[in-house]
Design an enzyme around this catalytic site. Structure first.
Site, PDB file in Angstrom:
ATOM      1  N   CYS A 138      35.279  -4.481 -13.474  1.00 29.25           N
ATOM      2  CA  CYS A 138      35.027  -4.466 -12.052  1.00 29.25           C
ATOM      3  C   CYS A 138      36.381  -4.356 -11.220  1.00 29.25           C
ATOM      4  O   CYS A 138      37.226  -5.185 -11.864  1.00 29.25           O
ATOM      5  CB  CYS A 138      34.079  -5.367 -11.662  1.00 29.25           C
ATOM      6  SG  CYS A 138      32.437  -4.821 -12.320  1.00 29.25           S
ATOM      7  N   CYS A 198      32.473  -0.633 -10.857  1.00 23.85           N
ATOM      8  CA  CYS A 198      31.965  -1.661 -10.009  1.00 23.85           C
ATOM      9  C   CYS A 198      32.622  -2.588  -9.154  1.00 23.85           C
ATOM     10  O   CYS A 198      34.042  -2.256  -9.596  1.00 23.85           O
ATOM     11  CB  CYS A 198      31.085  -2.608 -11.184  1.00 23.85           C
ATOM     12  SG  CYS A 198      32.077  -3.074 -12.474  1.00 23.85           S
TER      13      CYS A 198
END
Ligand code: N1C
Length: 261
Positions: A82, A163
């Protein structure tokens, strides 16, 4: 003349398949999985090469479908951490250099599939089991050619898996730094998952020493902002993100509009 060929290959307007394509792809696969980012299985490299070949060998290079690359894409399970995905449009070199000096950012070419194919050309021919080394379709010769379908498929997967905070580097020296018809604009942007991606940071870079303008307020960026916001993702934009320029070129004079955090 190869015995497997029944006629001359179809002639296209673009350059032909890169010489030694399969050796390059296999070598890159071993280099990536064994040396660059150990963790992915290097034993899979021969299978990866086979799936890559099967996607386009003996096929008309203007009739490639996303399904043709499915077996290849399904073989590679790689996730990007992420906050580390870096997208770009018309700013490939700068984006790659930045990802490199930063160390931990991933452009698509820092993932295995992008790494395997970066800067290569490939296509097959319906009458042969060999790649067409003489010519391949030019990018504007047909919509679904071997190369464009590949980049579309893997760009989509790259975007779907992003993400946290995502970043995109755009080229502020163009009149339209954001184009909906680019791979970024039509395959990546719309495949970001708002349940996973909360913030979208655009960096609009200008040529060093060139005219610097406030691209963040240009119609092209306003259009991008509207799309991102509409998708319930927070949008931010910076002109000449100082951290990028500073890392790349320590002697860059202060540019107006540089508002790095
Ligand atoms: O059409 P673009 O840029 O907006 O595509 C860039 C976008 C990036 O964020 C990447 O993740 O899509 C991905 N990508 C590549 O990583 C890539 N490497 C090489 C898309 N295309 C890529 N190429 C080749 O450059 C490919 O042949 C494609 O057609 C061009 C697109 O470059 P662009 O117009 O600057």
């Amino acid at each position: 003349r190869s015995p497997t060929r029944t006629r001359e290959p179809l002639a296209w307007n673009g350059t032909g398949t890169t010489q030694n394509l399969f050796a390059i792809v296999l070598g890159r696969c071993y280099a990536y999985t064994q040396l660059l980012r150990p963790g992915l299985r290097s034993e899979d490299c021969p299978k990866i090469l086979d799936a890559f070949k099967s996607a386009f060998i003996s096929k008309n290079p203007c009739n490639i479908t996303q399904q043709d690359y499915r077996p290849l894409v399904d073989l590679v399970n790689q996730t990007v951490p992420c906050n580390k995905s870096l997208f770009w449009s018309k700013s490939k070199e700068l984006a790659h250099q930045y990802a490199r000096v930063q160390g931990k950012m991933f452009t698509l070419e820092d993932t295995l599939l992008g790494y395997l194919a970066d800067d290569l050309t490939w296509c097959g021919d319906p009458g042969s089991v060999e790649p067409n080394y003489q010519s391949c379709p030019h990018w504007n010769e047909c919509l679904n050619h071997t190369g464009s379908v590949f980049w579309k498929v893997i760009s989509k997967k790259f975007a779907e898996s992003a993400c946290g905070v995502v970043q995109v580097m755009l080229n502020g020296s163009l009149s339209k730094p954001f184009r909906k018809s680019s791979i970024f604009g039509n395959m990546e942007l719309f495949n970001l998952d708002p349940r996973k991606v909360h913030t979208f940071q655009a960096w609009v870079m200008h040529d060093i020493g060139g005219n610097s303008s406030d691209s963040c307020s240009s119609p092209s960026l306003t259009e991008l902002e509207a799309i991102v916001t509409e998708r319930n993702i927070t949008f931010t934009c910076q002109n000449n993100y100082r951290k990028v320029l500073g890392k790349m070129e320590p002697l860059v004079p202060d540019q107006d509009g540089a508002t790095g955090p």
